[in-house]
Design an enzyme around this catalytic site. Structure first.
Site, PDB file in Angstrom:
ATOM      1  N   SER A   1       0.813  -1.207   0.000  1.00 19.22           N
ATOM      2  CA  SER A   1       0.000   0.000   0.000  1.00 19.22           C
ATOM      3  C   SER A   1       0.856   1.271   0.000  1.00 19.22           C
ATOM      4  CB  SER A   1      -0.955  -0.043   1.203  1.00 19.22           C
ATOM      5  OG  SER A   1      -1.880   0.997   1.163  1.00 19.22           O
TER       6      SER A   1
ATOM      7  N   ASP B   1      -2.673   6.303  -3.461  1.00 19.27           N
ATOM      8  CA  ASP B   1      -1.490   5.727  -2.838  1.00 19.27           C
ATOM      9  C   ASP B   1      -0.945   4.619  -3.735  1.00 19.27           C
ATOM     10  OD1 ASP B   1      -3.504   3.877  -2.403  1.00 19.27           O
ATOM     11  OD2 ASP B   1      -2.836   3.333  -0.392  1.00 19.27           O
TER      12      ASP B   1
ATOM     13  N   ASP C   1      -1.085   1.432  -3.987  1.00 24.95           N
ATOM     14  CA  ASP C   1      -1.909   0.360  -4.547  1.00 24.95           C
ATOM     15  C   ASP C   1      -3.282   0.845  -5.005  1.00 24.95           C
ATOM     16  OD1 ASP C   1      -3.026   0.688  -1.992  1.00 24.95           O
ATOM     17  OD2 ASP C   1      -3.543  -1.434  -1.830  1.00 24.95           O
TER      18      ASP C   1
ATOM     19  N   ASP D   1      -5.960   2.296  -3.565  1.00 21.81           N
ATOM     20  CA  ASP D   1      -7.232   2.192  -2.848  1.00 21.81           C
ATOM     21  C   ASP D   1      -7.475   3.357  -1.895  1.00 21.81           C
ATOM     22  OD1 ASP D   1      -5.445   1.606  -0.821  1.00 21.81           O
ATOM     23  OD2 ASP D   1      -6.368  -0.302  -0.262  1.00 21.81           O
TER      24      ASP D   1
END
Length: 450
Positions: free
Chosen positions: A107, A246, A248, A250
């Site tokens: 993330s 960010d 990833d 999400d």
């Protein structure tokens, strides 16, 4: 049963250290494959299939190969999506009718961290029972099915295109983004080749930032956790609005034309206000970190509000329990269950833009009813094995601050679900008092761990 490897967002850690090593990740894939084979009752001769997606970290190549090997050894077919956002894996797993999806990502963490998280066939996080079953198998000796039953692997060439079309489908057909200038920060992460196409194809003029990943620069001075980069891009390009994701994809943070930053609470309020006006809002879920001012604003809308533990999986659980569709965290994880099964930065941004377009407002105008309490968050690093809850000095400092604030504020101490940190949060009506109390508590924690 206590978890050994799974945290609130899968298995995560520093690359090269257990559990993020090639051998462990291969065993993790094998264990997850065994769990799928045992749980799925497929027709004779048909193997379970999983989708693997990843972000742009250099370690993703290594971990992808390890996972693929583990699944194959368990007799599970693998479909490789390459670098795609976490919510893309959730969507594609469901759309392709696969048995599970796997994301290789840490993330918003630096490149030297990585992690593995799983989605069910429905595009939701794996149930606790399945994660515990995987943990039960992962430390056992690894085997291998007969050669004739080994899983096969193939690459999905159109994964990005499929997901781009899905994102666009969540934006109303009668609206477009023509004439809008959007600065877009993709954090050199998984959305770098996807998000710009989504907003461009809906009509916006896009000024991209953070779209040149090299395996080492993910989240490095860019993205939702570093909004100053987006702020500069907005001002330099004279954009109408800025969007930051960010690593990833999400999480979402936005910036208006004046350079003002809007966190998850504010963006969630903009979406809630629009859905309330449309008569489609039953309730809103926040977290323990959601600002009191946000809670009061939702209450003024005449909409029920509830708080979940911090973590998007807990927001999702509470949404399902309450039968509501909208929730999120001030960190920028926003879940719109009327659009997707999980939090999605691109989709959430499109919902905010929908609200602004429908009401002909700027972000500042849409948030004019929000009056936030000053909030101070300090992260204190914890040594391995330190039991902060048993430290009497910390408990005394927390109780003293809560007593001083009374009904005009809150004190919250909680461990991070992804890093060895204790998060100290103080919120109240008086900014100076909030700052002082947060620093006092953090100081006590630092002394206790020294």
């Amino acid at each position: 049963m206590a978890r050994r490897y799974f945290g609130t967002d899968g298995v995560r850690g520093k690359v090269g250290e257990t559990p993020i090593t090639p051998d462990f990740v291969m065993r993790l894939g094998y264990a997850a494959g065994l769990a799928l084979v045992r749980r799925e009752h497929l027709p004779a001769g048909e193997r379970p299939a999983v989708l693997i997606g990843k972000d742009t970290r250099i370690s993703g190549y290594m971990l992808e190969a390890a996972l693929e090997s583990g699944f194959s050894a368990a007799g599970v077919d693998v479909m490789l999506a390459g670098p795609v956002p976490t919510p893309a894996v959730a969507y594609l797993t469901r759309a392709l009718r696969l048995q599970a999806g796997v994301v290789i990502s840490a993330s918003h963490n630096p490149y030297f961290d990585n992690g593995i998280k799983f989605f069910s066939a429905n595009g939701t996080k794996l149930p606790d029972a399945v994660e515990l079953e995987i943990e039960e198998w992962v430390d056992r000796p690894m085997g291998c099915v007969d050669s004739a039953n080994l899983g096969k692997a193939r690459r999905i060439e159109d994964a990005a295109g499929r997901y781009i079309e899905f994102c666009k489908s969540t934006f109303p057909n009668e609206l477009d983004l023509r004439g809008m200038r959007i600065a877009l920060d993709c954090a050199h992460g998984a959305a770098y080749h996807i998000a710009p196409s989504v907003f461009h194809e809906l009509g916006a003029e896009v000024f991209p930032v953070g779209v040149s990943p090299n395996g080492l620069n993910i989240n490095d001075g860019v993205g939702a956790t570093r909004p100053e980069s987006l702020r500069r891009a907005v001002l330099e390009s004279r954009a109408d609005i800025g969007i930051a994701l960010d690593g990833d994809g999400d999480r979402l943070i936005m910036v208006d034309a004046a350079g003002e930053t809007y966190d998850g609470d504010k963006l969630l309020y903009v979406i809630a206000r629009d859905r309330k006006a449309a008569g489609t809002l039953d309730g809103v879920v926040g977290t323990l970190m959601s600002n009191l001012g946000f809670e009061h604003a939702i209450d003024r809308l005449g909409v029920p509000f509830d708080r979940a533990k911090v973590g998007d999986r807990y927001v999702l659980e509470l949404l399902h329990r309450r039968g509501w569709k909208l929730g999120g965290e001030n960190s920028g994880h926003i879940i719109c269950l009327d659009c997707h099964t999980t939090g999605d930065g691109i989709v959430s941004a499109l919902q905010v833009l929908t609200a602004l377009k429908r009401h002909g407002q700027t972000l500042a105008e849409a948030c004019s009813d929000l009056v936030f309490y000053p909030q101070k968050l300090i992260n204190v690093r914890l040594p391995a094995g330190f039991d902060w809850q048993s430290a009497s000095a910390i408990a005394k400092a927390e109780a003293g601050a809560a007593a001083e604030l009374g009904s005009e504020g809150r004190v919250l101490l909680r461990p991070s679900g992804t890093e060895p940190l204790l998060r100290v949060m103080v919120e109240g009506a008086d900014a100076e008092r909030v700052e002082r109390l947060a620093r006092e508590i953090a100081g006590v924690v630092e002394q206790a761990v020294a």
